[in-house]
Design a protein around this motif. Sequence first.
Motif, short mmCIF file in Angstrom:
data_model
loop_
_atom_site.label_atom_id
_atom_site.label_comp_id
_atom_site.label_asym_id
_atom_site.label_seq_id
_atom_site.Cartn_x
_atom_site.Cartn_y
_atom_site.Cartn_z
N GLY A 192 1.20 -1.45 -0.15
CA GLY A 192 -0.13 0.28 -0.30
C GLY A 192 1.09 1.26 0.07
N LEU A 193 2.00 1.07 -0.10
CA LEU A 193 2.91 2.05 0.19
C LEU A 193 3.37 2.14 -1.30
CD1 LEU A 193 4.75 1.96 3.67
CD2 LEU A 193 3.05 3.79 2.97
N TYR A 194 4.26 1.40 -2.44
CA TYR A 194 4.72 1.35 -3.36
C TYR A 194 4.36 3.15 -4.19
CZ TYR A 194 6.01 -3.12 -3.63
OH TYR A 194 6.60 -4.61 -3.16
N ASN A 195 2.92 3.04 -3.64
CA ASN A 195 2.77 4.37 -5.54
C ASN A 195 3.26 6.16 -3.99
OD1 ASN A 195 1.57 3.45 -7.58
ND2 ASN A 195 -0.28 2.99 -6.25
N GLY A 196 2.97 5.46 -2.86
CA GLY A 196 3.85 6.39 -1.73
C GLY A 196 5.34 6.81 -2.23
N GLU B 48 -2.27 -1.96 -7.26
CA GLU B 48 -2.35 -0.52 -8.04
C GLU B 48 -0.86 0.00 -8.49
OE1 GLU B 48 -4.01 1.36 -4.13
OE2 GLU B 48 -5.42 0.21 -4.20
N TYR B 49 0.09 -0.47 -7.66
CA TYR B 49 0.93 0.14 -8.15
C TYR B 49 1.47 -0.57 -9.67
CZ TYR B 49 6.13 -0.27 -8.95
OH TYR B 49 7.44 -0.58 -9.61
N PHE B 50 0.96 -1.51 -9.62
CA PHE B 50 1.26 -2.44 -11.20
C PHE B 50 0.52 -1.70 -12.73
CE2 PHE B 50 0.23 -5.42 -14.68
CZ PHE B 50 1.85 -5.91 -14.88
N ALA B 51 -0.92 -0.78 -12.20
CA ALA B 51 -1.30 -0.19 -13.10
C ALA B 51 -1.10 1.26 -13.61
CB ALA B 51 -3.03 -0.33 -12.32
N ARG B 52 0.15 1.79 -12.51
CA ARG B 52 0.89 2.74 -12.44
C ARG B 52 1.66 2.94 -13.09
NH1 ARG B 52 2.48 6.98 -7.72
NH2 ARG B 52 3.20 8.76 -8.34
N VAL B 53 2.34 2.06 -13.28
CA VAL B 53 4.12 2.11 -13.94
C VAL B 53 3.73 1.67 -15.19
CG1 VAL B 53 5.13 1.62 -11.89
CG2 VAL B 53 4.81 -0.25 -13.56
N SER B 54 2.47 1.05 -15.15
CA SER B 54 2.13 0.38 -16.74
C SER B 54 1.57 1.12 -17.54
CB SER B 54 1.70 -1.36 -16.26
OG SER B 54 2.17 -2.02 -16.17
N ALA B 55 1.01 2.34 -16.79
CA ALA B 55 -0.15 3.16 -17.95
C ALA B 55 1.24 3.72 -18.95
CB ALA B 55 -0.54 4.44 -16.69
N SER B 56 0.20 3.94 -20.16
CA SER B 56 1.00 4.63 -21.12
C SER B 56 1.85 5.74 -21.39
CB SER B 56 0.42 4.51 -23.04
OG SER B 56 -1.20 5.20 -22.41
N ASN B 57 0.72 6.78 -20.22
CA ASN B 57 1.56 7.85 -19.79
C ASN B 57 2.38 8.12 -18.58
OD1 ASN B 57 -0.53 7.53 -18.02
ND2 ASN B 57 -1.53 9.71 -18.71
N SER B 58 3.01 6.33 -17.87
CA SER B 58 3.75 7.02 -16.57
C SER B 58 4.85 6.97 -16.55
CB SER B 58 3.07 5.33 -16.29
OG SER B 58 4.60 4.93 -16.92
#
Length: 118
Positions: A53-57, A84-94
Amino acid sequence: MAQRAKLKTSARISRSNAQMTCTLNDAQVFKTLETLQDVDPDVDLVFLDGWKGLYNGVLDVLLPKLKRGAIVIGDNINLSEGKEYFARVSASNSGFITTALNRNTTISVFVDQQGEPS
């Protein structure tokens, strides 16, 4: 940090027949993130293997300090909070090029706006 959201992270750890529940309160979570603000710039490797839960933070705090071409490894992304972290770093605009090494671990390369490591 501009705004402090209420955070409470809990985990259940099980080894053999022993079980333990750990809870991080707001102050502990934010102290961890504040400590990372003191990291020198030009970070070229980050290994995330802690509270999912802290990965994105953690990424929010370290992102301005990452060198282009930096490697970020996310472990246990198959767990619910890791997704949630994986979705963030996988997004095309990340700002990252990301691939899954296996069902648990990702490797991401921080790139510039054109999608090329510098």
